[in-house]
Design a protein around this motif. Structure first.
Motif, short mmCIF file in Angstrom:
data_model
loop_
_atom_site.label_atom_id
_atom_site.label_comp_id
_atom_site.label_asym_id
_atom_site.label_seq_id
_atom_site.Cartn_x
_atom_site.Cartn_y
_atom_site.Cartn_z
N LEU A 102 -4.29 -2.16 -2.62
CA LEU A 102 -5.14 -2.54 -3.75
C LEU A 102 -5.37 -4.03 -3.77
O LEU A 102 -6.29 -4.53 -4.40
CB LEU A 102 -4.49 -2.11 -5.07
N ILE A 103 -4.50 -4.75 -3.09
CA ILE A 103 -4.68 -6.20 -2.98
C ILE A 103 -4.34 -6.56 -1.53
O ILE A 103 -3.43 -6.01 -0.95
CB ILE A 103 -3.79 -6.95 -4.00
N MET A 104 -5.17 -7.43 -0.97
CA MET A 104 -5.04 -7.72 0.47
C MET A 104 -4.42 -9.10 0.68
O MET A 104 -4.58 -9.98 -0.18
CB MET A 104 -6.42 -7.74 1.14
N GLU A 159 -5.39 -7.60 -13.68
CA GLU A 159 -5.79 -6.20 -13.50
C GLU A 159 -5.13 -5.60 -12.24
O GLU A 159 -4.66 -4.46 -12.25
CB GLU A 159 -7.33 -6.12 -13.40
N ALA A 160 -5.06 -6.41 -11.17
CA ALA A 160 -4.41 -5.92 -9.94
C ALA A 160 -2.94 -5.62 -10.23
O ALA A 160 -2.41 -4.60 -9.76
CB ALA A 160 -4.55 -6.95 -8.83
N VAL A 161 -2.29 -6.48 -11.00
CA VAL A 161 -0.87 -6.26 -11.34
C VAL A 161 -0.74 -4.95 -12.12
O VAL A 161 0.15 -4.13 -11.86
CB VAL A 161 -0.30 -7.46 -12.14
N ARG A 162 -1.66 -4.73 -13.06
CA ARG A 162 -1.61 -3.50 -13.87
C ARG A 162 -1.73 -2.26 -12.97
O ARG A 162 -0.95 -1.32 -13.09
CB ARG A 162 -2.75 -3.53 -14.90
N GLN A 163 -2.66 -2.32 -12.04
CA GLN A 163 -2.88 -1.17 -11.15
C GLN A 163 -1.69 -0.95 -10.22
O GLN A 163 -1.28 0.18 -9.97
CB GLN A 163 -4.14 -1.37 -10.30
N ALA A 195 0.84 -1.20 0.00
CA ALA A 195 0.00 0.00 0.00
C ALA A 195 0.87 1.24 0.00
O ALA A 195 1.17 1.80 1.05
CB ALA A 195 -0.90 -0.01 1.23
N PRO A 196 1.30 1.70 -1.20
CA PRO A 196 2.11 2.93 -1.21
C PRO A 196 1.40 4.05 -0.45
O PRO A 196 0.18 4.20 -0.55
CB PRO A 196 2.20 3.26 -2.71
#
Ligand code: PLP
Length: 433
Positions: A406-408, A416-420, A398-399
């Motif tokens: 964005l991922i827990m 999509e999570a990797v892209r974000q 979590a920057p």
């Protein structure tokens, strides 16, 4: 009774010439107000019903916030959130907490510490506080320990707390508010502080919007049943050497407010005028709370990060910027000159340089494999983010700011999570072996 009992004690002690044969090791030379629990001072987690200076000061804080009980935290809202969720679990014996997806990492660390399972509500927008009572009610089950809502969000968006409080009341579930960004709401018009809207408890970072040192925060309790165990719940997470510099700062704010009750409303009034003037000049603003000006760079064909860079070159440092927006945060000590300078820069420079290929973040729904606590304590490895699709997340990535994962831990990492995450500059991630 004194309006600043901690500060009075510290001043008297500093002036007394006492030889300091006690902690801390700097013997008052780093800062004479930095003491520990010496005679006449108080111990933060044991201060209830002793009549000491911390208890007196917390009572002053409860009076100005109009809470049933207010506890100081020297570990920010993070500590208050840990304690609030511990109290919800202790009182219910249940383990599910309904929360918006964009909750701060402090919420996830509480889930790991306490073995709570988050049940996510997905707002329409990235980082948004806006969740509806209907969406919350649908998720309440006999195993719901609490509903946990973040309002104000990082952009300055606010949740309509009252209808959610009514739903929670109907189901006998406590409504807990992460009000880290909204301590100041208690001191301006509008009645928008969570204690006025039906929250059972809320965590406020004093240091974010009040003139208080970093780390100073409050746990406010409205529902009496949580009060008796509250100090104990704080103590299991907090240091046994809480900073007296922070306690002093929290204490001094009570006195400041009591001597000048308009101190917050005055600055909010100036910011209302600033926003109206900016709107009249066509500067696109996101609809934020009164202490923030949130520039909607994306809608002007630019990016919040580019806007922040231009502001920096012109002597203004923002609180937060991402692809979409740039957030300016003000406070009680913001002056009319500061506001004039901000207005000048925002209206006389091109603060929205054209940017292409920019889009707002929006998180795709992901599948859960394990609860955060289970995932956190299993063997893990750190891998390249580009190799993470299909693996189970094991840590909190979590920057900060905004500190929103964005991922827990326990979730299956999607493409999509990797892209974000890559868009946020994340290069490595912890996954289960
Ligand atoms: C929404 C939210 N909740 C909680 C926290 C934690 O607050 P603190 O830094 O006071 O521990 C933050 C910090 O930025 C936050 O943005």
């Amino acid at each position: 009774m004194s309006t600043s009992p901690i500060h009075d004690f510290l001043t008297k002690y500093a002036d007394s010439g006492t030889v300091r044969c006690h902690m801390p090791g700097h013997k008052g030379k780093e800062n004479p107000a930095d003491i520990t629990e010496i005679s006449g001072a108080d111990s933060l987690f044991e201060s209830d019903n002793g009549g000491g200076i911390i208890e007196q000061s917390e009572r002053n804080a409860a009076r100005i916030f109009r809470s049933y009980k207010t506890l100081y935290s020297c570990g920010g809202s993070t500590l208050a959130i840990n304690a609030m969720l511990a109290l919800a679990k202790l009182n219910s014996g249940k383990s599910e907490v309904i929360a918006p997806r964009y909750s701060h990492r402090a919420f996830i660390s509480s889930c790991i510490h306490l073995g709570l399972s988050p049940v996510w509500v997905y707002p329409d927008e990235f980082l948004s506080a806006k969740v509806s009572a209907e969406n919350i009610e649908r998720l309440i089950t006999p195993n719901t320990a609490a509903v946990f809502i973040t309002s104000i969000d990082y952009y300055g968006g606010m949740c309509d707390i009252e209808p959610i409080a009514r739903v929670c009341k109907r189901h006998g579930v406590p409504l807990l508010i992460d009000n880290a960004h909204g301590a100041y709401l208690a001191f301006c018009s509008g009645g928008l502080h969570p204690l006025r809207r039906g929250a059972a408890m809320c965590a406020d970072s004093a240091h974010k919007t009040l003139p208080v040192l970093t780390g100073g925060a409050y746990l406010h309790i409205a529902d009496k049943k949580f009060a008796p165990d509250a100090k104990e719940a704080m103590s299991i997470f907090g240091s046994s050497s809480p900073s007296y510099l922070i306690l002093d700062s929290l204490d001094k704010f009570n006195a400041l407010y009591m001597s000048d009750p308009d101190i917050i409303e005055r600055v909010c009034g100036m910011l209302d005028m600033l926003k109206a003037a900016l709107k009249a000049k066509g500067v696109p603003l996101y609809d934020s709370d009164r202490m923030r000006v949130t520039l909607d760079s994306l809608s002007a064909g630019s990016s919040g990060i580019s806007t922040a860079e231009i502001l920096r070159q012109n002597g203004i440092e923002c609180e937060y910027a991402d692809a979409a927006r740039c957030v300016l945060l003000f406070g009680a000590y913001t002056t009319a000159e500061d506001i004039k300078r901000v207005y000048e820069v925002l209206t006389s420079r091109d603060i929205f340089p054209k940017a292409t290929g920019v889009s707002a973040l929006k998180f795709a729904r992901v599948e859960k494999a394990l609860d955060p606590r289970e995932a956190f304590y299993l063997p893990k490895e750190l891998i390249d983010i580009n190799k993470a699709v299909g693996r189970i997340c094991a840590g909190i990535t979590a920057p900060c700011p905004p500190g929103v994962p964005l991922i827990m831990p326990g979730e299956i990492i999607s493409a999509e999570a990797v892209r974000q995450l890559r868009a946020l500059g994340v290069k490595y991630i912890q996954v289960l072996l």
